[in-house]
Motif scaffolding. Structure first.
Motif, PDB file in Angstrom:
ATOM      1  N   TRP A   1       0.755  -1.108   0.104  1.00  0.00           N
ATOM      2  CA  TRP A   1      -0.109  -0.020  -0.069  1.00  0.00           C
ATOM      3  C   TRP A   1       1.045   0.983  -0.124  1.00  0.00           C
ATOM      4  N   PRO A   2       0.292   2.321  -0.418  1.00  0.00           N
ATOM      5  CA  PRO A   2       1.203   3.759  -0.744  1.00  0.00           C
ATOM      6  C   PRO A   2       2.148   4.005   0.170  1.00  0.00           C
ATOM      7  N   ASP A   3       1.642   3.890   1.594  1.00  0.00           N
ATOM      8  CA  ASP A   3       2.250   4.551   2.786  1.00  0.00           C
ATOM      9  C   ASP A   3       3.155   3.737   3.371  1.00  0.00           C
ATOM     10  N   THR A   4       3.705   2.810   2.743  1.00  0.00           N
ATOM     11  CA  THR A   4       4.716   1.677   3.106  1.00  0.00           C
ATOM     12  C   THR A   4       5.989   2.321   3.552  1.00  0.00           C
ATOM     13  N   ILE A   5       6.590   2.016   4.525  1.00  0.00           N
ATOM     14  CA  ILE A   5       7.994   2.146   5.153  1.00  0.00           C
ATOM     15  C   ILE A   5       8.941   1.353   4.472  1.00  0.00           C
ATOM     16  N   ALA A   6       8.587   0.053   4.948  1.00  0.00           N
ATOM     17  CA  ALA A   6       9.423  -1.069   4.580  1.00  0.00           C
ATOM     18  C   ALA A   6       8.934  -2.218   4.302  1.00  0.00           C
ATOM     19  N   VAL A   7       9.241  -3.050   3.371  1.00  0.00           N
ATOM     20  CA  VAL A   7       8.813  -4.492   3.142  1.00  0.00           C
ATOM     21  C   VAL A   7       9.819  -5.473   3.083  1.00  0.00           C
ATOM     22  N   HIS A   8       9.580  -6.381   4.197  1.00  0.00           N
ATOM     23  CA  HIS A   8      10.527  -7.549   4.535  1.00  0.00           C
ATOM     24  C   HIS A   8      10.391  -8.809   3.553  1.00  0.00           C
ATOM     25  N   THR A   9      11.290  -9.736   3.795  1.00  0.00           N
ATOM     26  CA  THR A   9      11.372 -10.953   3.038  1.00  0.00           C
ATOM     27  C   THR A   9      11.166 -10.772   1.483  1.00  0.00           C
ATOM     28  N   VAL A  10      11.865  -9.818   1.025  1.00  0.00           N
ATOM     29  CA  VAL A  10      11.914  -9.585  -0.341  1.00  0.00           C
ATOM     30  C   VAL A  10      13.141 -10.502  -0.905  1.00  0.00           C
ATOM     31  N   LYS A  11      12.901 -11.670  -1.158  1.00  0.00           N
ATOM     32  CA  LYS A  11      14.054 -12.556  -1.042  1.00  0.00           C
ATOM     33  C   LYS A  11      14.320 -12.974  -2.506  1.00  0.00           C
ATOM     34  N   THR A  12      13.691 -12.995  -3.507  1.00  0.00           N
ATOM     35  CA  THR A  12      13.892 -12.995  -4.853  1.00  0.00           C
ATOM     36  C   THR A  12      13.990 -11.815  -5.911  1.00  0.00           C
ATOM     37  N   PRO A  13      14.804 -11.719  -6.955  1.00  0.00           N
ATOM     38  CA  PRO A  13      14.748 -10.870  -8.008  1.00  0.00           C
ATOM     39  C   PRO A  13      13.094 -10.552  -8.262  1.00  0.00           C
ATOM     40  N   GLU A  14      12.403 -11.559  -8.466  1.00  0.00           N
ATOM     41  CA  GLU A  14      11.046 -11.359  -8.912  1.00  0.00           C
ATOM     42  C   GLU A  14      10.429 -10.610  -8.050  1.00  0.00           C
ATOM     43  N   LYS A  15      10.627 -10.689  -6.800  1.00  0.00           N
ATOM     44  CA  LYS A  15       9.803 -10.099  -5.723  1.00  0.00           C
ATOM     45  C   LYS A  15      10.348  -8.627  -5.655  1.00  0.00           C
ATOM     46  N   TRP A  16      11.542  -8.397  -5.944  1.00  0.00           N
ATOM     47  CA  TRP A  16      12.059  -6.970  -5.830  1.00  0.00           C
ATOM     48  C   TRP A  16      11.366  -6.329  -6.857  1.00  0.00           C
ATOM     49  N   ILE A  17      11.360  -6.990  -8.333  1.00  0.00           N
ATOM     50  CA  ILE A  17      10.992  -6.403  -9.211  1.00  0.00           C
ATOM     51  C   ILE A  17       9.308  -5.947  -9.016  1.00  0.00           C
ATOM     52  N   ARG A  18       8.565  -6.777  -8.302  1.00  0.00           N
ATOM     53  CA  ARG A  18       7.056  -6.630  -8.375  1.00  0.00           C
ATOM     54  C   ARG A  18       7.217  -5.301  -7.112  1.00  0.00           C
TER      55      ARG A  18
END
Ligand SMILES: *[C@@H]1O[C@H](CO)[C@@H](O)[C@H](O)[C@H]1NC(C)=O
Ligand SMILES: *[C@@H]1O[C@H](CO)[C@@H](O)[C@H](O)[C@H]1NC(C)=O
Ligand SMILES: *[C@@H]1O[C@H](CO)[C@@H](O)[C@H](O)[C@H]1NC(C)=O
Ligand SMILES: *[C@@H]1O[C@H](CO)[C@@H](O)[C@H](O)[C@H]1NC(C)=O
Ligand SMILES: *[C@@H]1O[C@H](CO)[C@@H](O)[C@H](O)[C@H]1NC(C)=O
Length: 321
Positions: free
Chosen positions: A284-301
Protein backbone atom coordinates in the motif's frame (compact mmCIF):
# COMPACT_ATOMS: atom_id res chain seq x y z
CA UNK A 1 50.32 63.99 30.98
CA UNK A 2 50.09 64.55 27.20
CA UNK A 3 51.33 60.99 26.65
CA UNK A 4 48.63 59.62 28.96
CA UNK A 5 45.93 61.63 27.19
CA UNK A 6 47.05 60.35 23.81
CA UNK A 7 47.08 56.81 25.13
CA UNK A 8 43.60 57.05 26.56
CA UNK A 9 42.36 58.68 23.34
CA UNK A 10 43.91 55.79 21.42
CA UNK A 11 42.24 53.38 23.85
CA UNK A 12 38.86 55.01 23.28
CA UNK A 13 39.25 54.85 19.52
CA UNK A 14 40.17 51.22 19.80
CA UNK A 15 37.07 50.54 21.86
CA UNK A 16 34.79 52.36 19.40
CA UNK A 17 36.28 50.49 16.43
CA UNK A 18 35.95 47.24 18.34
CA UNK A 19 32.32 47.92 19.19
CA UNK A 20 31.55 48.63 15.54
CA UNK A 21 33.27 45.44 14.55
CA UNK A 22 31.29 43.43 17.06
CA UNK A 23 28.06 45.08 15.99
CA UNK A 24 28.83 44.28 12.37
CA UNK A 25 29.60 40.66 13.16
CA UNK A 26 26.44 40.28 15.19
CA UNK A 27 24.38 41.64 12.32
CA UNK A 28 26.14 39.24 9.96
CA UNK A 29 25.58 36.33 12.29
CA UNK A 30 21.96 37.18 12.88
CA UNK A 31 21.27 37.44 9.15
CA UNK A 32 22.75 34.03 8.82
CA UNK A 33 20.75 32.71 11.71
CA UNK A 34 17.51 34.21 10.45
CA UNK A 35 18.07 32.30 7.27
CA UNK A 36 18.03 29.07 9.23
CA UNK A 37 15.16 30.19 11.39
CA UNK A 38 16.94 29.53 14.64
CA UNK A 39 15.67 32.68 16.24
CA UNK A 40 16.47 31.44 19.69
CA UNK A 41 20.14 32.01 19.07
CA UNK A 42 19.67 35.64 18.13
CA UNK A 43 19.67 36.61 21.77
CA UNK A 44 22.89 34.77 22.36
CA UNK A 45 24.76 37.00 19.97
CA UNK A 46 23.52 40.12 21.71
CA UNK A 47 24.76 38.92 25.07
CA UNK A 48 27.11 36.06 25.61
CA UNK A 49 28.88 36.04 22.28
CA UNK A 50 30.46 39.46 22.79
CA UNK A 51 34.04 38.69 23.65
CA UNK A 52 36.31 40.48 26.09
CA UNK A 53 38.48 43.04 24.29
CA UNK A 54 41.64 41.14 25.03
CA UNK A 55 40.05 37.86 24.03
CA UNK A 56 39.88 37.93 20.25
CA UNK A 57 42.16 34.98 19.74
CA UNK A 58 39.98 32.58 21.68
CA UNK A 59 36.61 34.02 20.68
CA UNK A 60 34.53 32.20 18.13
CA UNK A 61 33.01 34.94 16.06
CA UNK A 62 32.84 32.74 13.02
CA UNK A 63 29.36 32.78 11.48
CA UNK A 64 29.93 29.21 10.35
CA UNK A 65 29.53 27.95 13.89
CA UNK A 66 25.91 28.98 14.05
CA UNK A 67 24.56 25.55 13.37
CA UNK A 68 23.36 25.31 9.80
CA UNK A 69 21.39 22.10 9.86
CA UNK A 70 19.59 21.73 13.16
CA UNK A 71 16.67 19.98 11.56
CA UNK A 72 18.67 17.56 9.42
CA UNK A 73 18.15 14.05 10.74
CA UNK A 74 21.25 11.88 10.62
CA UNK A 75 20.59 8.17 10.30
CA UNK A 76 22.89 5.19 10.00
CA UNK A 77 21.38 2.11 8.43
CA UNK A 78 23.64 -0.87 9.02
CA UNK A 79 22.76 -3.82 6.84
CA UNK A 80 24.19 -6.96 8.39
CA UNK A 81 25.55 -9.15 5.63
CA UNK A 82 28.48 -11.43 4.72
CA UNK A 83 31.72 -10.51 2.95
CA UNK A 84 30.97 -12.76 -0.04
CA UNK A 85 27.59 -11.16 -0.82
CA UNK A 86 29.02 -8.89 -3.52
CA UNK A 87 25.96 -8.99 -5.79
CA UNK A 88 23.53 -8.31 -2.99
CA UNK A 89 25.55 -5.24 -1.96
CA UNK A 90 25.69 -4.04 -5.55
CA UNK A 91 21.91 -4.30 -5.82
CA UNK A 92 21.21 -2.61 -2.48
CA UNK A 93 23.57 0.23 -3.38
CA UNK A 94 21.35 0.97 -6.36
CA UNK A 95 18.21 0.74 -4.23
CA UNK A 96 19.47 3.13 -1.56
CA UNK A 97 21.75 5.23 -3.76
CA UNK A 98 18.77 6.29 -5.85
CA UNK A 99 16.74 7.58 -2.90
CA UNK A 100 17.63 10.96 -1.43
CA UNK A 101 15.02 12.16 1.06
CA UNK A 102 15.08 15.88 1.83
CA UNK A 103 16.17 17.08 5.25
CA UNK A 104 18.06 13.94 6.18
CA UNK A 105 21.51 12.46 5.86
CA UNK A 106 21.23 8.71 5.62
CA UNK A 107 24.34 6.55 5.50
CA UNK A 108 23.70 2.99 4.45
CA UNK A 109 26.58 0.73 5.42
CA UNK A 110 27.21 -2.97 5.07
CA UNK A 111 28.34 -4.63 8.24
CA UNK A 112 30.26 -7.85 8.67
CA UNK A 113 32.91 -9.60 10.74
CA UNK A 114 36.51 -10.44 9.90
CA UNK A 115 37.38 -11.36 6.34
CA UNK A 116 38.33 -15.01 6.00
CA UNK A 117 39.61 -15.44 2.42
CA UNK A 118 42.48 -14.05 0.39
CA UNK A 119 40.27 -12.85 -2.47
CA UNK A 120 38.14 -10.84 -0.04
CA UNK A 121 41.21 -8.86 0.95
CA UNK A 122 41.34 -7.49 -2.58
CA UNK A 123 37.67 -7.39 -3.55
CA UNK A 124 36.34 -5.87 -0.35
CA UNK A 125 39.21 -3.38 -0.29
CA UNK A 126 38.24 -2.38 -3.85
CA UNK A 127 34.64 -1.87 -2.78
CA UNK A 128 35.73 0.31 0.09
CA UNK A 129 37.94 2.38 -2.20
CA UNK A 130 35.01 2.93 -4.54
CA UNK A 131 32.06 3.16 -2.12
CA UNK A 132 33.40 3.54 1.41
CA UNK A 133 30.25 1.99 2.82
CA UNK A 134 31.57 -1.07 4.64
CA UNK A 135 32.14 -1.66 8.33
CA UNK A 136 34.31 -4.64 9.27
CA UNK A 137 34.05 -5.42 12.96
CA UNK A 138 36.43 -7.42 15.06
CA UNK A 139 34.45 -10.65 15.33
CA UNK A 140 34.04 -14.07 13.79
CA UNK A 141 31.10 -14.27 11.40
CA UNK A 142 27.90 -15.42 13.10
CA UNK A 143 24.19 -14.81 12.99
CA UNK A 144 22.92 -15.10 16.52
CA UNK A 145 26.10 -15.10 18.58
CA UNK A 146 26.68 -11.45 19.13
CA UNK A 147 27.07 -9.87 15.70
CA UNK A 148 24.37 -7.37 16.53
CA UNK A 149 26.06 -6.65 19.84
CA UNK A 150 29.38 -6.12 18.03
CA UNK A 151 27.68 -3.73 15.64
CA UNK A 152 26.00 -1.46 18.15
CA UNK A 153 28.75 -1.60 20.75
CA UNK A 154 31.55 -0.83 18.25
CA UNK A 155 29.97 2.29 16.84
CA UNK A 156 30.74 4.88 19.54
CA UNK A 157 34.46 4.07 19.39
CA UNK A 158 34.50 3.79 15.58
CA UNK A 159 32.72 7.09 15.04
CA UNK A 160 34.50 9.10 17.68
CA UNK A 161 36.63 11.77 16.09
CA UNK A 162 37.64 15.33 15.65
CA UNK A 163 35.29 17.51 13.67
CA UNK A 164 32.44 15.00 13.95
CA UNK A 165 29.03 16.35 14.76
CA UNK A 166 27.59 15.03 17.99
CA UNK A 167 25.85 12.71 18.00
CA UNK A 168 27.34 11.30 14.77
CA UNK A 169 23.86 9.92 14.06
CA UNK A 170 20.56 10.67 15.74
CA UNK A 171 19.34 7.17 14.99
CA UNK A 172 21.06 3.89 14.26
CA UNK A 173 19.30 1.04 12.53
CA UNK A 174 20.05 -2.62 12.11
CA UNK A 175 18.45 -3.89 8.92
CA UNK A 176 18.26 -7.18 7.05
CA UNK A 177 19.50 -7.44 3.48
CA UNK A 178 16.06 -8.68 2.35
CA UNK A 179 14.28 -5.56 3.60
CA UNK A 180 13.35 -2.74 1.23
CA UNK A 181 13.21 0.62 3.01
CA UNK A 182 11.54 3.62 1.42
CA UNK A 183 13.70 6.34 2.89
CA UNK A 184 11.38 9.28 2.37
CA UNK A 185 8.60 7.54 4.31
CA UNK A 186 11.08 6.48 6.96
CA UNK A 187 12.28 10.05 7.49
CA UNK A 188 8.71 11.39 7.57
CA UNK A 189 7.82 8.88 10.28
CA UNK A 190 10.86 9.87 12.35
CA UNK A 191 10.42 13.61 12.16
CA UNK A 192 7.87 13.94 15.01
CA UNK A 193 9.60 11.35 17.22
CA UNK A 194 11.93 11.99 20.15
CA UNK A 195 15.66 11.76 19.54
CA UNK A 196 16.33 10.17 22.92
CA UNK A 197 15.51 6.83 24.45
CA UNK A 198 13.70 5.73 21.30
CA UNK A 199 13.17 2.18 20.02
CA UNK A 200 11.51 1.98 16.62
CA UNK A 201 10.35 -0.91 14.48
CA UNK A 202 7.81 -3.64 13.84
CA UNK A 203 6.57 -5.16 17.07
CA UNK A 204 6.76 -8.91 17.53
CA UNK A 205 4.43 -10.81 17.89
CA UNK A 206 2.86 -10.06 14.53
CA UNK A 207 -0.68 -9.52 15.81
CA UNK A 208 0.36 -7.19 18.63
CA UNK A 209 0.26 -3.42 18.35
CA UNK A 210 1.76 -2.77 21.80
CA UNK A 211 5.40 -1.68 21.49
CA UNK A 212 6.08 -2.42 25.15
CA UNK A 213 4.99 -6.02 25.08
CA UNK A 214 8.04 -7.64 23.48
CA UNK A 215 10.64 -6.55 20.91
CA UNK A 216 11.04 -5.16 17.39
CA UNK A 217 11.53 -7.52 14.47
CA UNK A 218 15.01 -7.96 13.02
CA UNK A 219 13.73 -6.85 9.61
CA UNK A 220 14.84 -3.36 10.65
CA UNK A 221 14.80 -1.74 14.05
CA UNK A 222 16.26 1.52 15.17
CA UNK A 223 17.37 3.21 18.37
CA UNK A 224 18.43 6.73 19.21
CA UNK A 225 22.15 7.42 19.71
CA UNK A 226 21.95 7.56 23.53
CA UNK A 227 20.86 3.93 23.51
CA UNK A 228 23.75 2.98 21.21
CA UNK A 229 26.11 4.49 23.78
CA UNK A 230 24.31 2.73 26.60
CA UNK A 231 24.60 -0.64 24.80
CA UNK A 232 28.32 -0.11 24.31
CA UNK A 233 28.80 0.44 28.04
CA UNK A 234 26.41 -1.83 29.88
CA UNK A 235 27.04 -5.32 31.25
CA UNK A 236 23.42 -6.10 30.57
CA UNK A 237 24.21 -6.32 26.87
CA UNK A 238 27.82 -7.53 27.15
CA UNK A 239 26.76 -10.50 29.29
CA UNK A 240 23.90 -11.54 27.06
CA UNK A 241 24.72 -11.76 23.37
CA UNK A 242 23.53 -15.26 22.41
CA UNK A 243 20.13 -15.99 20.94
CA UNK A 244 17.83 -14.61 18.24
CA UNK A 245 19.40 -11.21 17.73
CA UNK A 246 16.21 -9.14 17.69
CA UNK A 247 14.78 -10.83 20.77
CA UNK A 248 18.08 -10.44 22.63
CA UNK A 249 18.23 -6.77 21.67
CA UNK A 250 14.76 -6.23 23.08
CA UNK A 251 15.71 -7.97 26.31
CA UNK A 252 18.62 -5.55 26.91
CA UNK A 253 16.23 -2.63 26.77
CA UNK A 254 13.74 -4.41 29.00
CA UNK A 255 16.35 -5.46 31.57
CA UNK A 256 17.95 -2.02 31.52
CA UNK A 257 14.56 -0.32 31.72
CA UNK A 258 15.45 1.70 28.64
CA UNK A 259 13.53 2.94 25.63
CA UNK A 260 10.67 4.74 27.31
CA UNK A 261 9.86 6.06 23.85
CA UNK A 262 8.76 3.38 21.45
CA UNK A 263 7.29 3.59 17.99
CA UNK A 264 5.53 0.70 16.34
CA UNK A 265 5.65 1.20 12.56
CA UNK A 266 3.28 -1.70 11.87
CA UNK A 267 1.56 -1.82 9.21
CA UNK A 268 3.80 0.61 7.39
CA UNK A 269 6.37 -2.17 7.81
CA UNK A 270 5.42 -5.73 6.97
CA UNK A 271 6.45 -8.97 5.31
CA UNK A 272 6.05 -9.40 1.56
CA UNK A 273 2.43 -10.23 0.62
CA UNK A 274 3.32 -13.84 -0.20
CA UNK A 275 3.60 -16.47 1.10
CA UNK A 276 0.90 -15.87 3.71
CA UNK A 277 2.18 -15.41 7.24
CA UNK A 278 0.89 -13.44 10.20
CA UNK A 279 3.37 -10.58 9.60
CA UNK A 280 2.52 -10.03 5.93
CA UNK A 281 0.40 -7.29 4.41
CA UNK A 282 -0.64 -6.16 0.94
CA UNK A 283 1.42 -3.43 -0.67
CA UNK A 284 0.00 0.00 0.00
CA UNK A 285 1.20 3.55 -0.76
CA UNK A 286 2.32 4.60 2.74
CA UNK A 287 4.73 1.70 3.13
CA UNK A 288 7.97 2.34 4.97
CA UNK A 289 9.49 -1.11 4.58
CA UNK A 290 8.80 -4.47 3.02
CA UNK A 291 10.59 -7.49 4.46
CA UNK A 292 11.33 -10.97 3.05
CA UNK A 293 11.95 -9.58 -0.41
CA UNK A 294 13.99 -12.66 -1.14
CA UNK A 295 13.99 -13.13 -4.91
CA UNK A 296 14.65 -10.87 -7.92
CA UNK A 297 11.00 -11.35 -8.95
CA UNK A 298 9.81 -10.03 -5.59
CA UNK A 299 12.11 -7.03 -5.78
CA UNK A 300 10.83 -6.23 -9.25
CA UNK A 301 7.19 -6.50 -8.18
CA UNK A 302 7.82 -4.22 -5.22
CA UNK A 303 9.80 -1.64 -7.23
CA UNK A 304 7.08 -1.61 -9.86
CA UNK A 305 4.30 -1.17 -7.34
CA UNK A 306 6.08 1.80 -5.72
CA UNK A 307 6.88 3.43 -9.09
CA UNK A 308 10.52 3.31 -8.09
CA UNK A 309 11.92 3.95 -11.59
CA UNK A 310 9.20 6.29 -12.84
CA UNK A 311 11.28 9.46 -12.59
CA UNK A 312 13.96 8.16 -14.93
CA UNK A 313 15.18 11.09 -17.00
CA UNK A 314 14.27 10.89 -20.68
CA UNK A 315 17.24 10.76 -23.03
CA UNK A 316 18.15 10.04 -26.61
CA UNK A 317 20.58 7.45 -25.31
CA UNK A 318 17.95 4.86 -24.33
CA UNK A 319 14.32 3.97 -24.67
CA UNK A 320 12.46 2.16 -21.91
CA UNK A 321 8.73 1.71 -22.39
C1 LIG B 1 35.73 27.54 17.60
O1 LIG B 1 34.89 26.74 16.78
C2 LIG B 1 35.56 25.64 16.24
C3 LIG B 1 34.60 24.93 15.26
O2 LIG B 1 33.31 24.88 15.76
C4 LIG B 1 36.01 24.72 17.36
O3 LIG B 1 36.68 23.60 16.84
C5 LIG B 1 36.93 25.50 18.28
O4 LIG B 1 37.31 24.69 19.36
C6 LIG B 1 36.25 26.75 18.77
N1 LIG B 1 37.19 27.54 19.54
C7 LIG B 1 36.89 28.08 20.74
C8 LIG B 1 37.97 28.85 21.38
O5 LIG B 1 35.78 27.95 21.23
C1 LIG C 1 39.86 -8.49 18.29
O1 LIG C 1 39.28 -9.53 19.05
C2 LIG C 1 40.21 -10.47 19.50
C3 LIG C 1 39.47 -11.64 20.09
O2 LIG C 1 38.25 -11.27 20.67
C4 LIG C 1 41.16 -9.79 20.47
O3 LIG C 1 42.11 -10.71 20.93
C5 LIG C 1 41.88 -8.66 19.73
O4 LIG C 1 42.70 -7.94 20.60
C6 LIG C 1 40.90 -7.72 19.09
N1 LIG C 1 41.61 -6.81 18.21
C7 LIG C 1 41.34 -5.52 18.16
C8 LIG C 1 42.13 -4.73 17.18
O5 LIG C 1 40.50 -4.99 18.86
C1 LIG D 1 39.94 -10.28 13.33
O1 LIG D 1 41.07 -9.85 12.57
C2 LIG D 1 42.00 -9.07 13.32
C3 LIG D 1 43.05 -8.52 12.39
O2 LIG D 1 42.97 -9.05 11.10
C4 LIG D 1 42.58 -9.93 14.41
O3 LIG D 1 43.46 -9.15 15.17
C5 LIG D 1 41.46 -10.41 15.31
O4 LIG D 1 41.95 -11.29 16.30
C6 LIG D 1 40.36 -11.12 14.53
N1 LIG D 1 39.26 -11.30 15.42
C7 LIG D 1 38.58 -12.43 15.53
C8 LIG D 1 37.47 -12.43 16.54
O5 LIG D 1 38.80 -13.40 14.81
C1 LIG E 1 28.16 -9.53 33.93
O1 LIG E 1 29.19 -10.52 34.09
C2 LIG E 1 30.19 -10.13 35.03
C3 LIG E 1 31.30 -11.19 35.01
O2 LIG E 1 30.76 -12.48 34.90
C4 LIG E 1 29.54 -9.99 36.42
O3 LIG E 1 30.50 -9.59 37.35
C5 LIG E 1 28.45 -8.91 36.34
O4 LIG E 1 27.75 -8.82 37.57
C6 LIG E 1 27.44 -9.28 35.24
N1 LIG E 1 26.53 -8.15 35.09
C7 LIG E 1 25.24 -8.30 34.82
C8 LIG E 1 24.44 -7.04 34.73
O5 LIG E 1 24.71 -9.38 34.66
C1 LIG F 1 2.24 4.74 -9.15
O1 LIG F 1 1.84 5.48 -10.31
C2 LIG F 1 0.50 5.26 -10.69
C3 LIG F 1 0.27 5.94 -12.03
O2 LIG F 1 0.71 7.27 -11.97
C4 LIG F 1 -0.41 5.76 -9.59
O3 LIG F 1 -1.76 5.52 -9.94
C5 LIG F 1 -0.09 5.02 -8.30
O4 LIG F 1 -0.85 5.53 -7.25
C6 LIG F 1 1.39 5.13 -7.96
N1 LIG F 1 1.69 4.25 -6.85
C7 LIG F 1 2.27 4.66 -5.72
C8 LIG F 1 2.49 3.63 -4.67
O5 LIG F 1 2.62 5.80 -5.53
Amino acid sequence: MAMDAAKSFGGQRFMIVSLFLIFFLCVLASINEFRYETLSKFGRCALSNIPQFNDYSSANLSVADSSSSDDEIRILIGILTLPDMYHKRHFLRMIYGSQSPAGARIDVKFVFCNLTKEDQHVLVALEIMRYNDIIIMNCTENMNNGKTYSYFSSLPEMLKGEGQPYPPYHYVMKADDDTFFRLEKLVASLRPLPREDLYYGFVIPCHSMDPFVHYMSGMGYMVSWDLVEWISETDIARNHTEGAEDLVFGSWLRDGRRAKNRYNAKWAMYNYPEPKDPCQHEFWPDTIAVHTVKTPEKWIRALKYFNFTSNLKPSKLYHIP
